[in-house]
Design an enzyme around this catalytic site. Structure first.
Site, PDB file in Angstrom:
ATOM      1  CD  GLN A 101      11.409   7.225   4.023  1.00 34.74           C
ATOM      2  OE1 GLN A 101      11.243   6.008   4.069  1.00 34.74           O
ATOM      3  NE2 GLN A 101      10.455   8.057   3.665  1.00 34.74           N
ATOM      4  CE1 TYR A 180       5.350   2.708   9.921  1.00 30.07           C
ATOM      5  CE2 TYR A 180       5.699   4.050   7.961  1.00 30.07           C
ATOM      6  CZ  TYR A 180       5.324   2.851   8.543  1.00 30.07           C
ATOM      7  OH  TYR A 180       4.915   1.801   7.758  1.00 30.07           O
ATOM      8  NE  ARG A 315       1.543   1.864  -5.614  1.00 25.21           N
ATOM      9  CZ  ARG A 315       0.332   2.295  -5.293  1.00 25.21           C
ATOM     10  NH1 ARG A 315      -0.587   1.437  -4.865  1.00 25.21           N
ATOM     11  NH2 ARG A 315       0.031   3.573  -5.404  1.00 25.21           N
TER      12      ARG A 315
HETATM   13  C1  FNR Z   1       5.814   2.149   0.179  1.00 29.26           C
HETATM   14  N1  FNR Z   1       5.855   3.491   0.587  1.00 29.26           N
HETATM   15  C2  FNR Z   1       6.825   3.895   1.471  1.00 29.26           C
HETATM   16  N2  FNR Z   1       6.887   5.204   1.852  1.00 29.26           N
HETATM   17  C3  FNR Z   1       7.899   5.622   2.660  1.00 29.26           C
HETATM   18  O1  FNR Z   1       7.955   6.806   2.962  1.00 29.26           O
HETATM   19  N3  FNR Z   1       8.843   4.744   3.108  1.00 29.26           N
HETATM   20  C4  FNR Z   1       8.829   3.429   2.800  1.00 29.26           C
HETATM   21  O2  FNR Z   1       9.726   2.673   3.196  1.00 29.26           O
HETATM   22  C5  FNR Z   1       7.762   2.974   1.979  1.00 29.26           C
HETATM   23  N4  FNR Z   1       7.643   1.651   1.646  1.00 29.26           N
HETATM   24  C6  FNR Z   1       6.723   1.234   0.717  1.00 29.26           C
HETATM   25  C7  FNR Z   1       6.719  -0.105   0.310  1.00 29.26           C
HETATM   26  C8  FNR Z   1       5.835  -0.524  -0.672  1.00 29.26           C
HETATM   27  C9  FNR Z   1       5.870  -1.942  -1.137  1.00 29.26           C
HETATM   28  C10 FNR Z   1       4.933   0.406  -1.239  1.00 29.26           C
HETATM   29  C11 FNR Z   1       3.987  -0.016  -2.335  1.00 29.26           C
HETATM   30  C12 FNR Z   1       4.919   1.709  -0.817  1.00 29.26           C
HETATM   31  C13 FNR Z   1       5.031   4.505  -0.108  1.00 29.26           C
HETATM   32  C14 FNR Z   1       5.701   4.909  -1.426  1.00 29.26           C
HETATM   33  O3  FNR Z   1       6.898   5.621  -1.192  1.00 29.26           O
HETATM   34  C15 FNR Z   1       4.792   5.797  -2.308  1.00 29.26           C
HETATM   35  O4  FNR Z   1       4.487   6.982  -1.616  1.00 29.26           O
HETATM   36  C16 FNR Z   1       3.506   5.099  -2.696  1.00 29.26           C
HETATM   37  O5  FNR Z   1       3.766   3.804  -3.200  1.00 29.26           O
HETATM   38  C17 FNR Z   1       2.734   5.895  -3.761  1.00 29.26           C
HETATM   39  O6  FNR Z   1       3.493   6.051  -4.914  1.00 29.26           O
HETATM   40  P1  FNR Z   1       3.251   5.120  -6.243  1.00 29.26           P
HETATM   41  O7  FNR Z   1       3.613   3.725  -5.866  1.00 29.26           O
HETATM   42  O8  FNR Z   1       1.796   5.248  -6.567  1.00 29.26           O
HETATM   43  O9  FNR Z   1       4.144   5.721  -7.283  1.00 29.26           O
END
Ligand code: FNR
Length: 345
Positions: A101, A180, A315
């Protein structure tokens, strides 16, 4: 409802067949070394999750001046390419697929990480608050990106994509979500330019479209993550939806591997006429990845309804490296807890 749909393969373009429809969402873990090089511990962490259909790496910097959090990895120098190669080798040995990414934080970068360089953004409009987990660092007003800065940014995305290819990634995802840099160009609250990079849906979409065009020259599979429902470090403006309507129509004519929802909870919004994923699906004709608080059950239901083709899980995959196996066997999952972020397991 059966979860079987999650375990059907999906073709993501020439030579890229995913074994199942569970995608590991990009998850920043702040565990790269101090030179922003991925570690062996990170290689093991990703390899453990290689039975997902596709891993999307944690957000990875295209340039040193895009950094806004501690110890986030980069893809802008040779040591980082070498570090990532160790990660992709381990994932491939385990029969997995992995995209990088590509990221620049724009106005939420911080001088603390950038050798004193003032953050750049579409317009000189800052965000309130402080760097997560570093309360002593408050955000400051960014400098408006010049024409030269924008050309340099596009070149940095292309270089990072070329580096991703050399590091063995199967493709890249442009991080155009979550407040971002690229997302800052796509929303009126952060983009008040009146040149060819702002002021209209066409102009506000231009940076992302140029980045995709440049990155496509360097690596075969290019996905895009979008947040039409501004929700993180961003304020919603009713005019934004026209920007995304326009952008998604353009993406129908570009070479794009998929469009991916960026949100924490994929709930309906009146102005989008449904969930964020349903909105993306209505406007974009190609592959859609849903994300945002999906369980295996609700993910399979979204696939069944036709809302999306793939489901990204975040998560729960932090808490359960063996998520796919557990879901397949109907084994109880360990609930996610924020305290799990301090260790890479
Ligand atoms: C994230 N999310 C995230 N999104 C992204 O585009 N790039 C990233 O580096 C991150 N980093 C990140 C770190 C942590 C600790 C969390 C909890 C979330 C968002 C992530 O990709 C996702 O969209 C959300 O967590 C929602 O999905 P879940 O966790 O409900 O399955």
């Amino acid at each position: 409802m059966s979860k079987e749909l999650l375990f059907t393969p999906k073709d993501l373009g020439t030579g890229l067949k995913l074994n199942n429809r569970v995608v590991m969402a990009p998850l920043t873990r702040c565990m790269a070394d101090d030179a922003l090089v991925p570690t062996d511990l990170m290689a093991s962490y990703y390899a453990r999750r290689a039975d997902t259909g596709l891993i999307i790496s944690e957000a990875t910097l295209i340039s040193a001046n895009g950094q806004g959090y501690p110890n986030t990895p980069g893809l802008f120098n040779e040591a980082q390419v070498t570090g990532w190669r160790r990660v992709t080798n381990r994932v491939h040995q385990a029969q997995g697929k992995i995209f990088a990414q590509l990221w620049h934080t724009g106005r939420v970068a911080h001088r603390h990480f950038t050798d004193g360089e003032q953050p750049i953004a579409p317009s000189p409009i800052g965000v309130e608050g402080h760097v997560p987990r570093m309360r002593e660092l408050t955000y400051e007003q960014p400098r408006q990106a010049t024409q030269d800065d924008i050309q340099t940014l596009i070149a940095h995305y292309a270089k990072a994509a070329a580096n991703a290819k050399r590091a063995g990634f199967d493709g890249v995802e442009i991080h155009a979500a979550n407040g971002y840099l690229v997302d800052q160009f796509l929303h009126y609250a952060s983009n008040q330019r009146d040149d060819q990079w702002g002021g209209s849906p066409e102009n506000m979409s231009r940076l992302l479209l140029k980045v995709i065009e440049a990155v496509n020259q360097e690596i075969p599979h290019v996905g895009v993550r979008l947040s039409p429902a501004a929700y993180f470090n961003m304020e919603h403006d009713p005019r934004d939806v026209a920007v995304f309507d326009y952008l998604l129509e353009q993406l129908n004519h570009q070479e794009v591997a998929y469009v991916h929802t960026g949100i924490f909870n994929d709930v309906p919004h009146d102005y989008l006429g449904g969930t964020v994923t349903q909105y993306l699906r209505r406007h974009y004709k190609g592959t859609v990845i849903a994300s945002g608080s999906y369980s295996a059950q609700s993910g399979a239901e979204a696939l069944e309804r036709g809302d999306a083709d793939l489901i990204a899980i975040g998560r729960p995959l932090i808490a359960n490296p063996d998520y796919v196996e557990k879901v397949r066997n109907d084994t109880a999952l360990i609930p996610y807890d924020q305290s799990m972020l301090t260790e890479l397991v």
